[in-house]
Design a protein around this motif. Structure first.
Motif, PDB file in Angstrom:
ATOM      1  N   LYS A  82      71.652  30.399 -13.476  1.00 29.82           N
ATOM      2  CA  LYS A  82      70.445  30.235 -12.917  1.00 29.82           C
ATOM      3  C   LYS A  82      69.459  31.469 -13.521  1.00 29.82           C
ATOM      4  O   LYS A  82      68.432  31.336 -13.715  1.00 29.82           O
ATOM      5  N   ASP A  83      70.059  32.622 -13.701  1.00 31.56           N
ATOM      6  CA  ASP A  83      69.133  33.487 -14.174  1.00 31.56           C
ATOM      7  C   ASP A  83      68.693  33.098 -15.822  1.00 31.56           C
ATOM      8  O   ASP A  83      67.615  33.591 -16.287  1.00 31.56           O
ATOM      9  N   ALA A  84      69.647  32.650 -16.497  1.00 29.17           N
ATOM     10  CA  ALA A  84      69.503  32.276 -17.982  1.00 29.17           C
ATOM     11  C   ALA A  84      68.221  31.229 -17.974  1.00 29.17           C
ATOM     12  O   ALA A  84      67.317  31.178 -18.688  1.00 29.17           O
ATOM     13  N   ILE A  85      68.492  30.400 -17.188  1.00 31.14           N
ATOM     14  CA  ILE A  85      67.325  29.000 -16.906  1.00 31.14           C
ATOM     15  C   ILE A  85      65.797  29.886 -16.386  1.00 31.14           C
ATOM     16  O   ILE A  85      64.872  29.580 -16.933  1.00 31.14           O
ATOM     17  N   ARG A  86      66.213  30.466 -15.244  1.00 32.82           N
ATOM     18  CA  ARG A  86      64.922  31.067 -14.987  1.00 32.82           C
ATOM     19  C   ARG A  86      63.904  32.070 -15.803  1.00 32.82           C
ATOM     20  O   ARG A  86      62.872  31.959 -15.639  1.00 32.82           O
ATOM     21  N   ALA A  87      64.731  32.578 -16.805  1.00 30.65           N
ATOM     22  CA  ALA A  87      64.228  33.459 -17.724  1.00 30.65           C
ATOM     23  C   ALA A  87      63.483  32.602 -19.009  1.00 30.65           C
ATOM     24  O   ALA A  87      62.518  33.143 -19.636  1.00 30.65           O
ATOM     25  N   LYS A  88      63.538  31.243 -18.759  1.00 34.18           N
ATOM     26  CA  LYS A  88      62.844  30.302 -19.876  1.00 34.18           C
ATOM     27  C   LYS A  88      61.601  29.847 -19.287  1.00 34.18           C
ATOM     28  O   LYS A  88      61.514  29.476 -18.066  1.00 34.18           O
ATOM     29  N   ASP A  89      60.638  29.758 -20.091  1.00 29.64           N
ATOM     30  CA  ASP A  89      59.462  28.744 -19.901  1.00 29.64           C
ATOM     31  C   ASP A  89      59.848  27.551 -19.506  1.00 29.64           C
ATOM     32  O   ASP A  89      60.710  27.137 -20.180  1.00 29.64           O
ATOM     33  N   PRO A  90      59.252  26.645 -18.563  1.00 27.27           N
ATOM     34  CA  PRO A  90      59.338  25.159 -18.958  1.00 27.27           C
ATOM     35  C   PRO A  90      59.006  24.534 -20.058  1.00 27.27           C
ATOM     36  O   PRO A  90      58.242  25.131 -20.816  1.00 27.27           O
ATOM     37  N   GLY A  91      59.841  23.670 -20.610  1.00 24.28           N
ATOM     38  CA  GLY A  91      59.852  22.993 -21.850  1.00 24.28           C
ATOM     39  C   GLY A  91      60.646  23.636 -22.958  1.00 24.28           C
ATOM     40  O   GLY A  91      60.675  23.323 -24.189  1.00 24.28           O
TER      41      GLY A  91
END
Length: 310
Positions: A161-170
């Motif tokens: 979750k943290d790894a994905i949340r740290a990314k901008d959409p796209g």
């Protein structure tokens, strides 16, 4: 040091220790972001939104909530996360989260899961995939074992979750999975998490298909998938069997399997007909556990059935 205006008393300061970082499970709704700092510095009504600072006066968090009044258990949002939210609000006027549309479970959380992956001690088993989400159109499948994201190991659901949340959409992420003992990397583009309730409507998929090929095993009554249901779930005509009924108290019911679902795989092998599914389950009846893949309402999920009598 917690600073705020509890009970409308401005410029109130309390101090204490930082007990932990990364506290989750604080709120009942596990879908919410939960990554709190825990402190025994007194946080009372009116402290929320005020800063939590360290001994050097540097802001480390935003006071948020308490577990009971005067318990010495307070929580603050880490300042790094608060800063990301603030930057987006200033730049875009709104805050958006990235998501990939999957649910996972640690492989070592239950003996049943561990028995399906005896070769590894760590990783996250893909339990469910939202077929309308970013992962729905990729090669990722329920039952895959995620071992890393962009080269960083994933041991706990929050790691993912943290790894994905740290990314901008796209943003494109590389997910390394273990499938049948072989490591494979899947590229996946994150998307903006949809607003709760948008783009999803419950659909009744329990149509009666007549008397065509009914079979029952593990408490599952299985039938041929109707054409309309196959189209609705995005399945090929000969992909899967309809679970038309689940016997009360059965192994399948205890696993949360419900009528109207489509059984697509048993131990990674495709299912195309009720009779075939029954024969496969009978063959596996003495195994400690049996892995099944299910599709329901656009969600693909992975469940483990405990063999009868075990």
């Amino acid at each position: 040091i917690a600073i705020g205006a509890p009970f409308e008393l401005e410029r109130t300061v309390t101090f204490g220790h930082l007990s932990a970082k990364g506290r989750d499970g604080v709120l009942e709704d596990r879908r919410l972001d939960q990554d709190y700092l825990q402190t025994d510095a007194q946080i009372n009504p009116g402290n929320s939104g005020g800063p939590l600072v360290n001994i050097s006066g540097e802001v480390i968090g935003i006071n948020t909530l308490v577990r009971g009044i005067r318990t010495g258990i307070g929580f603050a949002i880490p300042v790094n996360h608060a800063q990301r939210v603030a930057d987006q609000l200033i730049r875009n006027g709104r805050y958006s989260r990235s998501w990939i549309g999957i649910a996972v479970q640690p492989v070592n959380e239950t003996p049943q899961l561990k028995s399906m992956f005896p070769e590894t001690e760590q990783g996250l088993v893909v339990k469910q995939i939202d077929r309308t989400g970013p992962a729905g159109g990729t090669d990722l499948k329920p039952g895959d074992l995620i071992v890393s994201i962009d080269g960083h190991p994933t041991f706990k659901p929050r790691d993912l979750k943290d790894a994905i949340r740290a990314k901008d959409p796209g943003t494109v992420v590389q997910i390394c999975i273990n499938r049948g003992g072989k490591l494979t990397t899947i590229k996946l583009k994150t998307e903006e998490m949809p607003v709760e309730g948008e783009g999803r409507q419950a659909r009744d998929s329990g149509e009666d298909s007549g008397e065509t090929g009914r079979e029952e095993f593990f408490g599952l009554r299985m039938e041929v998938v109707p054409d309309e249901l196959a189209k609705r779930e995005g399945l090929d005509r000969r992909q899967g069997v309809l679970i038309s009924d689940v016997r009360a108290g059965s192994v399948a019911e205890q696993c949360g399997i419900r009528p109207g679902s489509v059984l697509t795989e048993i131990n990674r092998k495709p299912v195309t007909h009720p009779k075939q599914a029954r024969e496969m389950l009978q063959t596996l009846s003495k195994a400690p556990s049996v892995a099944v893949s299910i599709v329901r309402y656009g969600q693909a999920s992975f469940e483990i059935l405990q063999a009868p009598g075990l």
